[in-house]
Design a protein around this motif. Structure first.
Motif, PDB file in Angstrom:
ATOM      1  N   LEU A  47       0.837  -1.193   0.000  1.00  0.00           N
ATOM      2  CA  LEU A  47       0.000   0.000   0.000  1.00  0.00           C
ATOM      3  C   LEU A  47       0.876   1.248   0.000  1.00  0.00           C
ATOM      4  N   PHE A  48       0.379   2.295  -0.627  1.00  0.00           N
ATOM      5  CA  PHE A  48       1.128   3.545  -0.701  1.00  0.00           C
ATOM      6  C   PHE A  48       1.571   4.006   0.683  1.00  0.00           C
ATOM      7  N   LEU A  49       2.898   4.207   0.828  1.00  0.00           N
ATOM      8  CA  LEU A  49       3.562   4.696   2.039  1.00  0.00           C
ATOM      9  C   LEU A  49       3.547   3.712   3.216  1.00  0.00           C
ATOM     10  N   ARG A  50       3.061   2.481   3.005  1.00  0.00           N
ATOM     11  CA  ARG A  50       3.027   1.556   4.140  1.00  0.00           C
ATOM     12  C   ARG A  50       4.425   1.290   4.701  1.00  0.00           C
ATOM     13  N   PRO A  51       5.471   1.100   3.897  1.00  0.00           N
ATOM     14  CA  PRO A  51       6.812   0.908   4.472  1.00  0.00           C
ATOM     15  C   PRO A  51       7.260   2.096   5.325  1.00  0.00           C
ATOM     16  N   THR A  52       6.945   3.308   4.888  1.00  0.00           N
ATOM     17  CA  THR A  52       7.303   4.493   5.670  1.00  0.00           C
ATOM     18  C   THR A  52       6.545   4.536   6.982  1.00  0.00           C
ATOM     19  N   LEU A  53       5.262   4.219   6.952  1.00  0.00           N
ATOM     20  CA  LEU A  53       4.448   4.262   8.161  1.00  0.00           C
ATOM     21  C   LEU A  53       4.930   3.254   9.196  1.00  0.00           C
TER      22      LEU A  53
END
Length: 263
Positions: free
Chosen positions: A63-69
């Motif tokens: 999902l978009f930005l899931r690794p960052t979150l």
């Protein structure tokens, strides 16, 4: 996972004879007045009545930005809006609340779901970024619109993305659930309600703001001395401290604006 709609199915089901039905032809003797006349003249189809509001948690590694979150847990991310630029690339403007912006930017740089991150503006407690959605990244905002839904609220949380979506009908919500299931997106339902329910909540607060204020009041956050800290509220509700801080500020601001504007 599947959505259990049994609690709202009967209340949310739209009359098939009314939904999407064309208005009868007007006559000089029986011309509608007011809003009905406006709808007939313009031909605008209405989905304003009925529908379902769903409070959901969505998660998937792509999902978009899931690794960052997952890496930058001390900030709260709220997308402002999505747009399409040249070469059909999707760009998202994000407001990020917190204090650990270096950690967030380091995670963003290494995030395979994001591309070309740019710091657009900075404030004391938040920063604004422009980020492109990388190829093969999973998203759900476009699909929400594709089935007639609308994003009411979207924010990062420990479970991924916490969203409040409004769908015109039960079938549209089921279609969205099917989209998530086919792509392996974990979908957890926190709350479902009929959108035209008489209980519209407190003033103009979102459900998460109402929940936070209710817990804060019950646990003595507004007492002197305080019975619970923001850190403890964050643990209790499963969100970051920065999310608690900005949500409290917004909720109290909404209450003040609504209350004082009536004087």
């Amino acid at each position: 996972m599947s959505i259990d709609l049994s609690d709202v199915e009967s209340a949310a089901r739209t009359d098939p004879d009314a939904e999407g039905a064309e208005a009868p032809a007007e006559t000089d003797a029986e011309a509608p007045t007011g809003d009905a006349a406006d709808v007939d003249r313009t031909g605008v189809r209405s989905e304003a009545d009925g529908g379902i509001v769903a409070q959901l948690r969505l998660d998937h590694a792509d999902l978009f930005l899931r690794p960052t979150l997952r890496r930058a847990t001390d900030v709260t991310v709220e997308p402002d809006y999505w747009t399409t630029v040249e070469n059909d690339r999707t760009v998202v403007f994000l407001t990020v609340y917190g204090a650990e912006f270096d950690a967030f930017e380091a995670a963003l740089e290494a995030d395979p779901t994001a591309a070309d991150p740019v710091l657009v503006d900075r404030y004391t407690d938040r920063r604004v970024y422009r980020v492109a959605v990388a190829d093969r990244t999973l998203t759900f905002v476009e699909q929400t619109a594709a089935v007639g839904g609308r994003v009411l609220e979207m924010t990062s949380c420990r479970a991924g993305w916490c969203v409040q979506l409004r769908f015109p009908s039960r079938d549209d919500l089921v279609s969205f659930n099917e989209y998530c299931r086919e792509r392996g997106i974990s979908l957890t339902v926190d709350h479902l309600r009929v959108s035209d329910d008489e209980d519209d909540g407190v003033v103009a607060l979102t459900e998460k703001q109402q929940e936070l204020l209710a817990v804060a009041h019950e646990e003595g956050y507004f007492d002197v001395p305080r019975g619970i800290s923001q850190d403890e509220l964050a643990d209790r509700l499963g969100v970051s401290k920065s999310a608690i801080s900005q949500r409290l500020r917004r909720a109290i601001g909404e209450l003040c604006e609504s209350t004082l504007s009536r004087r």
